[in-house]
Design a protein around this motif. Structure first.
Motif, PDB file in Angstrom:
ATOM      1  N   GLU A 222       0.830  -1.202   0.000  1.00  0.00           N
ATOM      2  CA  GLU A 222       0.000   0.000   0.000  1.00  0.00           C
ATOM      3  C   GLU A 222       0.867   1.255   0.000  1.00  0.00           C
ATOM      4  O   GLU A 222       0.569   2.236  -0.679  1.00  0.00           O
ATOM      5  N   ARG A 223       1.979   1.229   0.806  1.00  0.00           N
ATOM      6  CA  ARG A 223       2.851   2.404   0.877  1.00  0.00           C
ATOM      7  C   ARG A 223       3.533   2.656  -0.472  1.00  0.00           C
ATOM      8  O   ARG A 223       3.632   3.793  -0.935  1.00  0.00           O
ATOM      9  N   GLU A 224       4.002   1.534  -1.117  1.00  0.00           N
ATOM     10  CA  GLU A 224       4.656   1.677  -2.416  1.00  0.00           C
ATOM     11  C   GLU A 224       3.685   2.201  -3.464  1.00  0.00           C
ATOM     12  O   GLU A 224       4.034   3.041  -4.294  1.00  0.00           O
ATOM     13  N   THR A 225       2.432   1.702  -3.406  1.00  0.00           N
ATOM     14  CA  THR A 225       1.420   2.184  -4.341  1.00  0.00           C
ATOM     15  C   THR A 225       1.137   3.665  -4.114  1.00  0.00           C
ATOM     16  O   THR A 225       1.008   4.442  -5.052  1.00  0.00           O
ATOM     17  N   GLU A 226       1.084   4.034  -2.821  1.00  0.00           N
ATOM     18  CA  GLU A 226       0.845   5.439  -2.481  1.00  0.00           C
ATOM     19  C   GLU A 226       2.007   6.308  -2.967  1.00  0.00           C
ATOM     20  O   GLU A 226       1.801   7.389  -3.530  1.00  0.00           O
ATOM     21  N   ASP A 227       3.256   5.836  -2.741  1.00  0.00           N
ATOM     22  CA  ASP A 227       4.436   6.589  -3.184  1.00  0.00           C
ATOM     23  C   ASP A 227       4.444   6.736  -4.692  1.00  0.00           C
ATOM     24  O   ASP A 227       4.766   7.807  -5.233  1.00  0.00           O
TER      25      ASP A 227
ATOM     26  N   TYR B 162      16.702  16.561  -4.006  1.00  0.00           N
ATOM     27  CA  TYR B 162      15.514  15.780  -3.676  1.00  0.00           C
ATOM     28  C   TYR B 162      15.331  15.715  -2.160  1.00  0.00           C
ATOM     29  O   TYR B 162      16.301  15.699  -1.395  1.00  0.00           O
ATOM     30  N   SER B 163      14.068  15.636  -1.750  1.00  0.00           N
ATOM     31  CA  SER B 163      13.770  15.418  -0.335  1.00  0.00           C
ATOM     32  C   SER B 163      14.120  13.982   0.031  1.00  0.00           C
ATOM     33  O   SER B 163      14.297  13.120  -0.831  1.00  0.00           O
ATOM     34  N   ASP B 164      14.230  13.705   1.331  1.00  0.00           N
ATOM     35  CA  ASP B 164      14.555  12.350   1.788  1.00  0.00           C
ATOM     36  C   ASP B 164      13.514  11.352   1.304  1.00  0.00           C
ATOM     37  O   ASP B 164      13.843  10.217   0.928  1.00  0.00           O
ATOM     38  N   GLU B 165      12.246  11.758   1.307  1.00  0.00           N
ATOM     39  CA  GLU B 165      11.161  10.870   0.879  1.00  0.00           C
ATOM     40  C   GLU B 165      11.327  10.462  -0.587  1.00  0.00           C
ATOM     41  O   GLU B 165      11.264   9.282  -0.932  1.00  0.00           O
ATOM     42  N   ILE B 166      11.569  11.443  -1.444  1.00  0.00           N
ATOM     43  CA  ILE B 166      11.712  11.148  -2.875  1.00  0.00           C
ATOM     44  C   ILE B 166      13.002  10.375  -3.128  1.00  0.00           C
ATOM     45  O   ILE B 166      13.038   9.452  -3.949  1.00  0.00           O
ATOM     46  N   ARG B 167      14.063  10.698  -2.391  1.00  0.00           N
ATOM     47  CA  ARG B 167      15.340  10.001  -2.587  1.00  0.00           C
ATOM     48  C   ARG B 167      15.201   8.519  -2.259  1.00  0.00           C
ATOM     49  O   ARG B 167      15.709   7.652  -2.971  1.00  0.00           O
TER      50      ARG B 167
ATOM     51  N   LYS C 296      14.374   2.780  -4.157  1.00  0.00           N
ATOM     52  CA  LYS C 296      13.570   1.548  -4.192  1.00  0.00           C
ATOM     53  C   LYS C 296      13.159   1.179  -5.609  1.00  0.00           C
ATOM     54  O   LYS C 296      12.947   0.003  -5.915  1.00  0.00           O
ATOM     55  N   THR C 297      12.995   2.161  -6.464  1.00  0.00           N
ATOM     56  CA  THR C 297      12.476   1.896  -7.822  1.00  0.00           C
ATOM     57  C   THR C 297      13.570   1.885  -8.881  1.00  0.00           C
ATOM     58  O   THR C 297      13.261   1.879 -10.071  1.00  0.00           O
ATOM     59  N   ARG C 298      14.828   1.898  -8.479  1.00  0.00           N
ATOM     60  CA  ARG C 298      15.906   1.814  -9.471  1.00  0.00           C
ATOM     61  C   ARG C 298      15.808   0.499 -10.223  1.00  0.00           C
ATOM     62  O   ARG C 298      15.620  -0.571  -9.626  1.00  0.00           O
TER      63      ARG C 298
ATOM     64  N   LYS D  29      18.995  -2.239  -9.551  1.00  0.00           N
ATOM     65  CA  LYS D  29      19.379  -2.787  -8.245  1.00  0.00           C
ATOM     66  C   LYS D  29      19.419  -4.307  -8.311  1.00  0.00           C
ATOM     67  O   LYS D  29      18.701  -4.948  -9.082  1.00  0.00           O
ATOM     68  N   LYS D  30      20.290  -4.895  -7.515  1.00  0.00           N
ATOM     69  CA  LYS D  30      20.515  -6.339  -7.523  1.00  0.00           C
ATOM     70  C   LYS D  30      19.800  -6.995  -6.337  1.00  0.00           C
ATOM     71  O   LYS D  30      19.764  -6.456  -5.230  1.00  0.00           O
ATOM     72  N   PHE D  31      19.255  -8.169  -6.563  1.00  0.00           N
ATOM     73  CA  PHE D  31      18.606  -8.917  -5.498  1.00  0.00           C
ATOM     74  C   PHE D  31      19.419 -10.176  -5.196  1.00  0.00           C
ATOM     75  O   PHE D  31      19.832 -10.896  -6.098  1.00  0.00           O
ATOM     76  N   LYS D  32      19.656 -10.387  -3.919  1.00  0.00           N
ATOM     77  CA  LYS D  32      20.392 -11.593  -3.516  1.00  0.00           C
ATOM     78  C   LYS D  32      19.441 -12.776  -3.512  1.00  0.00           C
ATOM     79  O   LYS D  32      18.327 -12.696  -3.051  1.00  0.00           O
ATOM     80  N   GLN D  33      19.961 -13.902  -3.993  1.00  0.00           N
ATOM     81  CA  GLN D  33      19.141 -15.124  -4.036  1.00  0.00           C
ATOM     82  C   GLN D  33      19.108 -15.753  -2.650  1.00  0.00           C
ATOM     83  O   GLN D  33      20.086 -15.793  -1.956  1.00  0.00           O
TER      84      GLN D  33
END
Length: 459
Positions: free
Chosen positions: A21-26, A440-445, A450-452, A455-459
């Motif tokens: 929900e937070r990500e959708t809101e952002d 950028y503000s901290d919120e936008i940064r 998060k949306t880059r 970014k790499k995800f560890k398995q």
């Protein structure tokens, strides 16, 4: 144990729901911000044929050309695809020999035109939007830079003889580190290609015999500006054939450089030396040097916060190549309506400085694009013991080509001063938004992190 496991799963599911929900809101907040952002304004550009045979103006996706020799307007033709540019043109220039015109911009297309038949000889696709172009002195290569900071080269050997460019692909040859490249320029002897960016850097690279294998050797860095570098030009003459580099910046200075060593030879504080307020730091938007390297014309951006001190004219700098010194000579005012030049042009042998103001994608304007052309005379190289004539702005009736030229290059416009005042303000804002680093503000940064997409995800 079982109850604890079920409680953990429930908490995890709940937290995951809240996170979604937070990500959708952002995302909604960011989408709303982006949807409310204004369309990017593109300043008008001007290019002058090196032998005064023609003049071209670009406004938005449109290129307007007037043939000075035939005293008639020119229509461009692209037989290969039947289309011209589809978005704003950001860079345009003639080759040094005058056989080619190159244009490029936001549609990620680099188009090469014959300056004789005015047909498109070839189109090169760029991976990203193009911010600068340059042609090698021998007309064998076109270099262009994109807004990611990569410089590309494409071979165009034979194209100047109206041979179509076939199956030529651009090759990445060097890059600045994720910084918009604002200007590309070849040195007078063709040995170096100089690139400038919005992170205050000027890089001087050795241009090899075969650049398709890469431009790997860095000759020097010219470091000394404290804001984005907006424009580059060279000053040279027979006594100094290699010449010296002149750069303009958002820090309201013009600098003279020795590109071989990267040494700063002279810095001119054009805002202060032109008797502006000490608090006023307008950006230098363009530079243009006379053929003998003794004068440099400087276009300075309108200052929004200090309108009383804004420059409505061209600042002339005297350049003493033997002493390696730049000094403010005088300010040449432009009478009449508000005219803050967005681009300058001068032939290699001419007496005239061509200026254009205007932009496309203007906010809250009925016109999709506006352009106004003015011309300044008095730059013809004098005899050995004579001084330059007093530079002055020509009346419209005195401009070569007269009303026909203005009708072609300007289109149908209103000459009311408030219109061009709005244009100057819009271009000023667009340049600041594009070239000055965004905060950028901290919120936008955090949201951007998060949306880059890399970014790499560890398995």
């Amino acid at each position: 144990m079982e109850e604890a496991r079920m409680e953990d799963e429930c908490n995890t599911e709940t937290n995951g729901t809240h996170l979604e929900e937070r990500e959708t809101e952002d995302a909604h907040v960011m989408d709303e911000r982006e949807s409310n952002s204004p369309t990017e304004v593109a300043p008008a550009l001007i290019a002058v044929h090196p032998f005064d045979e023609s003049v071209a103006v670009a406004v938005g996706p449109e290129i307007r050309v007037f043939d000075l020799g035939k005293n008639s307007s020119v229509s461009l033709a692209d037989d290969s695809k039947g289309m011209l540019h589809k978005d704003s043109i950001r860079a345009m220039r003639f080759s040094e020999r005058g056989k080619l015109l190159v244009s490029a911009g936001d549609d990620k297309l680099v188009k090469i035109w014959s300056a004789e038949s005015w047909k498109c000889l070839g189109t090169v696709n760029s991976e990203k939007r193009v911010s600068a172009v340059a042609l090698s002195k021998d007309e064998l290569y076109v270099c262009f830079a994109d807004k990611f900071g990569v410089v590309w080269v494409v071979e165009i050997a034979g194209i100047a003889e109206n041979q179509a460019l076939s199956n030529s692909k651009a090759v990445a040859v060097f890059a600045h580190y994720c910084s918009i490249i604002t200007s590309l320029e070849f040195s007078p002897d063709g040995r170096f290609i100089v690139s400038a960016d919005r992170d205050f850097k000027i890089r001087v690279s050795v241009f090899p015999n075969n650049p398709l294998n890469g431009v790997h050797e860095i000759q020097s860095f010219c470091l000394g500006h404290s804001e984005f570098v907006s424009c580059l030009t060279f000053v040279h003459n027979s006594a100094f054939p290699e010449g010296f580099l002149v750069s303009g910046s958002g820090d309201s200075t013009v600098c003279l450089w020795d590109v071989t060593s990267g040494s700063l030879l002279c810095k001119s504080e054009v805002g202060r030396e032109a008797d502006l307020s000490e608090e006023c730091h307008p950006a230098v938007t363009d530079l243009c040097a006379t053929s003998d390297g003794s004068l440099v014309a400087v276009a300075i951006q309108r200052q929004l916060l200090f309108v009383l001190f804004s420059l409505q004219g061209i600042l002339l700098l005297s350049c003493d190549l033997s002493a390696r010194v730049l000094s403010v000579l005088k300010m040449i005012p432009i009478p009449g309506e508000t005219f803050i030049p967005t681009n300058l042009g001068m032939s290699s042998s001419g007496d005239l400085l061509w200026m254009v103001t205007g932009a496309s994608n203007l906010p809250r304007s009925k016109a999709t694009s506006l352009a106004r052309v003015r011309v300044m005379s008095g730059f013809k190289k004098p005899a050995s013991n004579e001084a330059y004539l007093e530079p002055r702005v020509l009346e419209d009736r005195e401009i070569p080509g007269g009303e026909q030229l203005l009708e072609k290059l300007q289109g149908s416009i209103s000459a009311e001063s408030d219109i061009f005042s709005a244009v100057a303000d819009a271009v000023n804002t667009a340049m600041s938004n594009l070239l000055r680093k965004k905060q950028y503000s901290d919120e936008i940064r955090e949201f951007r992190k998060k949306t880059r997409n890399d970014k790499k995800f560890k398995q």
